[in-house]
Design an enzyme around this catalytic site. Sequence first.
Site, PDB file in Angstrom:
ATOM      1  N   LEU A 163       5.704  -9.151  11.407  1.00 34.46           N
ATOM      2  CA  LEU A 163       4.923  -8.726  12.577  1.00 34.46           C
ATOM      3  C   LEU A 163       3.548  -9.388  12.600  1.00 34.46           C
ATOM      4  O   LEU A 163       2.943  -9.549  13.657  1.00 34.46           O
ATOM      5  CB  LEU A 163       4.787  -7.203  12.582  1.00 34.46           C
ATOM      6  CG  LEU A 163       6.116  -6.435  12.682  1.00 34.46           C
ATOM      7  CD1 LEU A 163       5.890  -4.932  12.503  1.00 34.46           C
ATOM      8  CD2 LEU A 163       6.809  -6.696  14.014  1.00 34.46           C
ATOM      9  N   PRO A 216      28.120 -10.539  23.975  1.00 35.76           N
ATOM     10  CA  PRO A 216      28.807 -10.633  22.676  1.00 35.76           C
ATOM     11  C   PRO A 216      28.362 -11.849  21.878  1.00 35.76           C
ATOM     12  O   PRO A 216      27.832 -12.804  22.436  1.00 35.76           O
ATOM     13  CB  PRO A 216      30.279 -10.797  23.088  1.00 35.76           C
ATOM     14  CG  PRO A 216      30.234 -11.479  24.418  1.00 35.76           C
ATOM     15  CD  PRO A 216      28.892 -11.162  25.063  1.00 35.76           C
ATOM     16  N   TYR A 250      15.055 -25.149  19.082  1.00 39.35           N
ATOM     17  CA  TYR A 250      15.824 -24.079  18.447  1.00 39.35           C
ATOM     18  C   TYR A 250      15.087 -22.745  18.588  1.00 39.35           C
ATOM     19  O   TYR A 250      13.909 -22.634  18.256  1.00 39.35           O
ATOM     20  CB  TYR A 250      16.019 -24.389  16.946  1.00 39.35           C
ATOM     21  CG  TYR A 250      16.735 -23.266  16.237  1.00 39.35           C
ATOM     22  CD1 TYR A 250      18.111 -23.121  16.374  1.00 39.35           C
ATOM     23  CD2 TYR A 250      16.034 -22.328  15.474  1.00 39.35           C
ATOM     24  CE1 TYR A 250      18.774 -22.065  15.756  1.00 39.35           C
ATOM     25  CE2 TYR A 250      16.687 -21.280  14.842  1.00 39.35           C
ATOM     26  CZ  TYR A 250      18.058 -21.159  14.992  1.00 39.35           C
ATOM     27  OH  TYR A 250      18.712 -20.111  14.395  1.00 39.35           O
ATOM     28  N   ALA A 309      18.624  -3.440  14.003  1.00 36.60           N
ATOM     29  CA  ALA A 309      19.710  -4.291  14.515  1.00 36.60           C
ATOM     30  C   ALA A 309      19.339  -5.749  14.278  1.00 36.60           C
ATOM     31  O   ALA A 309      18.176  -6.120  14.345  1.00 36.60           O
ATOM     32  CB  ALA A 309      19.904  -4.056  16.005  1.00 36.60           C
ATOM     33  N   ILE A 359      13.785  -9.426  12.792  1.00 37.97           N
ATOM     34  CA  ILE A 359      14.253  -9.838  11.469  1.00 37.97           C
ATOM     35  C   ILE A 359      14.722 -11.293  11.507  1.00 37.97           C
ATOM     36  O   ILE A 359      14.573 -12.037  10.528  1.00 37.97           O
ATOM     37  CB  ILE A 359      15.349  -8.869  10.976  1.00 37.97           C
ATOM     38  CG1 ILE A 359      14.703  -7.491  10.737  1.00 37.97           C
ATOM     39  CG2 ILE A 359      16.028  -9.381   9.721  1.00 37.97           C
ATOM     40  CD1 ILE A 359      15.681  -6.357  10.530  1.00 37.97           C
ATOM     41  N   VAL A 399      11.074   0.901  11.757  1.00 36.95           N
ATOM     42  CA  VAL A 399      12.190   0.585  12.662  1.00 36.95           C
ATOM     43  C   VAL A 399      12.602  -0.869  12.370  1.00 36.95           C
ATOM     44  O   VAL A 399      12.029  -1.510  11.521  1.00 36.95           O
ATOM     45  CB  VAL A 399      11.795   0.746  14.147  1.00 36.95           C
ATOM     46  CG1 VAL A 399      11.760   2.197  14.548  1.00 36.95           C
ATOM     47  CG2 VAL A 399      10.459   0.072  14.415  1.00 36.95           C
ATOM     48  N   LYS A 409      27.736  -5.090  14.145  1.00 36.50           N
ATOM     49  CA  LYS A 409      27.266  -5.263  15.525  1.00 36.50           C
ATOM     50  C   LYS A 409      27.923  -6.525  16.085  1.00 36.50           C
ATOM     51  O   LYS A 409      27.634  -7.629  15.633  1.00 36.50           O
ATOM     52  CB  LYS A 409      25.734  -5.410  15.514  1.00 36.50           C
ATOM     53  CG  LYS A 409      25.151  -5.780  16.854  1.00 36.50           C
ATOM     54  CD  LYS A 409      23.666  -6.026  16.745  1.00 36.50           C
ATOM     55  CE  LYS A 409      23.111  -6.617  18.023  1.00 36.50           C
ATOM     56  NZ  LYS A 409      21.725  -7.098  17.857  1.00 36.50           N
ATOM     57  N   THR A 428      15.222  -9.497  17.639  1.00 38.43           N
ATOM     58  CA  THR A 428      14.823 -10.774  17.057  1.00 38.43           C
ATOM     59  C   THR A 428      13.784 -10.678  15.936  1.00 38.43           C
ATOM     60  O   THR A 428      13.434 -11.704  15.350  1.00 38.43           O
ATOM     61  CB  THR A 428      14.266 -11.703  18.157  1.00 38.43           C
ATOM     62  OG1 THR A 428      13.282 -10.986  18.895  1.00 38.43           O
ATOM     63  CG2 THR A 428      15.367 -12.191  19.072  1.00 38.43           C
ATOM     64  N   SER A 432       0.821  -1.205   0.000  1.00 38.79           N
ATOM     65  CA  SER A 432       0.000   0.000   0.000  1.00 38.79           C
ATOM     66  C   SER A 432       0.862   1.265   0.000  1.00 38.79           C
ATOM     67  O   SER A 432       1.908   1.307   0.649  1.00 38.79           O
ATOM     68  CB  SER A 432      -0.876  -0.013   1.254  1.00 38.79           C
ATOM     69  OG  SER A 432      -1.443   1.238   1.466  1.00 38.79           O
TER      70      SER A 432
HETATM   71  P1  FAD Z   1       5.541  -3.450   8.358  1.00 42.64           P
HETATM   72  O1  FAD Z   1       6.859  -2.768   8.306  1.00 42.64           O
HETATM   73  O2  FAD Z   1       4.495  -2.851   9.232  1.00 42.64           O
HETATM   74  O3  FAD Z   1       5.008  -3.543   6.875  1.00 42.64           O
HETATM   75  C1  FAD Z   1       3.649  -3.807   6.596  1.00 42.64           C
HETATM   76  C2  FAD Z   1       3.415  -3.674   5.100  1.00 42.64           C
HETATM   77  O4  FAD Z   1       2.102  -4.096   4.817  1.00 42.64           O
HETATM   78  C3  FAD Z   1       3.543  -2.252   4.556  1.00 42.64           C
HETATM   79  O5  FAD Z   1       4.211  -2.278   3.316  1.00 42.64           O
HETATM   80  C4  FAD Z   1       2.098  -1.809   4.353  1.00 42.64           C
HETATM   81  O6  FAD Z   1       1.965  -0.858   3.316  1.00 42.64           O
HETATM   82  C5  FAD Z   1       1.492  -3.148   3.962  1.00 42.64           C
HETATM   83  N1  FAD Z   1       0.047  -3.223   4.133  1.00 42.64           N
HETATM   84  C6  FAD Z   1      -0.666  -3.233   5.290  1.00 42.64           C
HETATM   85  N2  FAD Z   1      -1.979  -3.306   5.027  1.00 42.64           N
HETATM   86  C7  FAD Z   1      -2.098  -3.357   3.665  1.00 42.64           C
HETATM   87  C8  FAD Z   1      -3.203  -3.442   2.761  1.00 42.64           C
HETATM   88  N3  FAD Z   1      -4.451  -3.498   3.189  1.00 42.64           N
HETATM   89  N4  FAD Z   1      -2.924  -3.463   1.434  1.00 42.64           N
HETATM   90  C9  FAD Z   1      -1.664  -3.421   0.961  1.00 42.64           C
HETATM   91  N5  FAD Z   1      -0.593  -3.355   1.785  1.00 42.64           N
HETATM   92  C10 FAD Z   1      -0.810  -3.318   3.108  1.00 42.64           C
HETATM   93  N6  FAD Z   1      13.501  -6.111  14.455  1.00 42.64           N
HETATM   94  C11 FAD Z   1      14.811  -6.387  14.447  1.00 42.64           C
HETATM   95  O7  FAD Z   1      15.226  -7.406  13.907  1.00 42.64           O
HETATM   96  N7  FAD Z   1      15.705  -5.520  15.027  1.00 42.64           N
HETATM   97  C12 FAD Z   1      15.325  -4.403  15.671  1.00 42.64           C
HETATM   98  O8  FAD Z   1      16.167  -3.650  16.131  1.00 42.64           O
HETATM   99  C13 FAD Z   1      13.937  -4.136  15.750  1.00 42.64           C
HETATM  100  N8  FAD Z   1      13.474  -3.046  16.401  1.00 42.64           N
HETATM  101  C14 FAD Z   1      12.128  -2.831  16.492  1.00 42.64           C
HETATM  102  C15 FAD Z   1      11.635  -1.771  17.253  1.00 42.64           C
HETATM  103  C16 FAD Z   1      10.277  -1.581  17.387  1.00 42.64           C
HETATM  104  C17 FAD Z   1       9.756  -0.462  18.229  1.00 42.64           C
HETATM  105  C18 FAD Z   1       9.364  -2.429  16.695  1.00 42.64           C
HETATM  106  C19 FAD Z   1       7.888  -2.233  16.804  1.00 42.64           C
HETATM  107  C20 FAD Z   1       9.849  -3.463  15.917  1.00 42.64           C
HETATM  108  C21 FAD Z   1      11.216  -3.683  15.826  1.00 42.64           C
HETATM  109  N9  FAD Z   1      11.709  -4.754  15.094  1.00 42.64           N
HETATM  110  C22 FAD Z   1      13.051  -5.027  15.093  1.00 42.64           C
HETATM  111  C23 FAD Z   1      10.826  -5.598  14.288  1.00 42.64           C
HETATM  112  C24 FAD Z   1      10.919  -5.161  12.829  1.00 42.64           C
HETATM  113  O9  FAD Z   1      10.683  -3.787  12.719  1.00 42.64           O
HETATM  114  C25 FAD Z   1       9.912  -5.919  11.983  1.00 42.64           C
HETATM  115  O10 FAD Z   1      10.058  -7.294  12.230  1.00 42.64           O
HETATM  116  C26 FAD Z   1      10.153  -5.679  10.519  1.00 42.64           C
HETATM  117  O11 FAD Z   1      10.219  -4.324  10.236  1.00 42.64           O
HETATM  118  C27 FAD Z   1       9.090  -6.316   9.681  1.00 42.64           C
HETATM  119  O12 FAD Z   1       7.918  -5.581   9.659  1.00 42.64           O
HETATM  120  P2  FAD Z   1       6.792  -6.069   8.657  1.00 42.64           P
HETATM  121  O13 FAD Z   1       7.340  -6.050   7.291  1.00 42.64           O
HETATM  122  O14 FAD Z   1       6.249  -7.349   9.193  1.00 42.64           O
HETATM  123  O15 FAD Z   1       5.659  -4.998   8.844  1.00 42.64           O
END
Ligand code: FAD
Length: 514
Positions: A345, A93, A448, A47, A358, A44, A75, A356, A36
């Site tokens: 997510l 570490p 695991y 790491a 990624i 975010v 890292k 964790t 979208s």
């Molecule tokens: P999102 O990034 O939310 O992407 C969702 C996608 O779905 C978007 O492209 C959106 O446009 C699309 N979408 C949603 N609804 C629709 C729809 N109806 N139609 C079309 N498209 C749609 N992970 C790490 O490994 N290291 C870190 O340091 C880390 N820090 C974090 C800190 C915070 C505060 C949070 C909340 C998470 C963190 N994470 C971290 C987790 C990491 O950010 C996520 O695992 C990663 O970004 C994957 O997100 P995602 O792609 O699942 O979801």
Amino acid sequence: MARSVVVVGGGTAGWMTASYLKAAFGERISVTLVESRNVSTIGVGEATFSTIRHFFAYLGLEETDWMAACHGTYKLAIRYENWRDKGHYFYHPFERSRVVEGVSLADWWLHKRPSDDYDRDCSVIAALCEAGRAPRFLEGNLFERSLTGDEIRSTMAEQTTQFPYAYQFDATLLAGFLTRYGTGRGVRHVLDDVVDVAADERGHLTHVRTRESGDLTGDLFIDCTGFRGVLLNQKLGVPFLSYQDSLPNDRAVALRVPLDMATQPFGPYTTASAQDAGWIWTIPLFGRIGTGYVYAGDYCTPEEAERTLRAHVGPAADDLEASHIRMRVGRSADSWAGNCVAIGLSSGFVEPLESTGIFFIQNAIEQLVKHWPGGRDDERLRRSYNRQVSNVMDGVREFLVLHYVAAKRADNAYWRDAKTRPMPDPLAERIEQWQVKLPDEDTIFPYYHGFEPYSYIAMILGLGGLRLRAPRSLAMMDDLAADKELRLIRDQASSLAERLPSHYEYLARLHQQG
Ligand code: FAD
């Protein structure tokens, strides 16, 4: 055999999945990714875990190919600040504990207590973090040659050595990089909103309807829609199991702080700095710091959290816009239902301590390829996949709960409550066990989940809140070999800290090549 895949979502999860599937199957499958324009990504997730190298290697990418484009850094550890007492810090570490005379050096250390700092006494990496060194010499060789582990297109489950570093990178830039990688290899990219999802009477998805681009059909649908879980949770009704009773942090506020690395040196590690209602991450990227306060909404308001974060960063945070995030902490009961697999997510998330998110994505993709559907045995494949993915998240949950229980800090309600909150079932028993015998393969979470006993040991010895006893046998054994090993670590650490280039020097050169 599933040959036509629709990925919904273009965040880190969506693009990692689409790219990996193309790297695995090439022209033998078609992959369509729809994302979208109106729903932003979480923004975010910077790491990672040391096993991330398998992902890049699988895609055929070297560090010079992608690190500069994604503002990548190294890292080697996570630095925990203020978890024991205010002002105290230690490193977790990417380094296994050595073994002396058949006994873990951690046990010897507990017996001898040469100092208060297990990390700096027993690990070379802690010294490299202190000195701000890169893990490679300027010509590219890794500081510890025996750890190169350059298996061809391996996955993380087969890893036998502990690779000494992970990466930190800009997640948005990585998604952009992988968009180019994926589309260059044939991923069809649709920029549109999914407005409806259709399923047949068996609960198998048939198509997703977009606002402007028509219906997208496929054999397999990957839900990468983030916390919304549009396909798996919303359409198929798979319930979400919350971890919030044991991990209460459910909000975050984040900032992107510009940084001139040449004049402000930065160490090769992520920092997790304990606060009154959670902790602040500091992740140095090439050109900026990613930072944020992860906190429990029951103990702190968003305004207080933002003030705390800004005070932590200092004047560099002035005029920067903060983003506030609500976190859904837990996992879907099953990440794979019918012909829909949730990755990212939408599948599950524990708070970002230990980075964790990624790692979960990479694990899910690798397992999906190993459990590829499209035949009469799909039900069994699904069961096996769901068990593996759930175990990984449940195991990480236990490890994170341990962080709060074993932290000595108990100076306010948040930290005191952490000691009395309900724990995942067997953890209390395990902790009792670890107090008389440090964690080993037989006593940690049995499946695991990415963490080995050495990580549990580094955390318990660093957090300082548990009473621990060394094995009695050590009092009756000769400790010359242990002393020699401790001296060897000191010598290796200081020699490497002298010879290795600084983190910045190495990266500046790497980024020039990229
Ligand atoms: P999102 O990034 O939310 O992407 C969702 C996608 O779905 C978007 O492209 C959106 O446009 C699309 N979408 C949603 N609804 C629709 C729809 N109806 N139609 C079309 N498209 C749609 N992970 C790490 O490994 N290291 C870190 O340091 C880390 N820090 C974090 C800190 C915070 C505060 C949070 C909340 C998470 C963190 N994470 C971290 C987790 C990491 O950010 C996520 O695992 C990663 O970004 C994957 O997100 P995602 O792609 O699942 O979801």
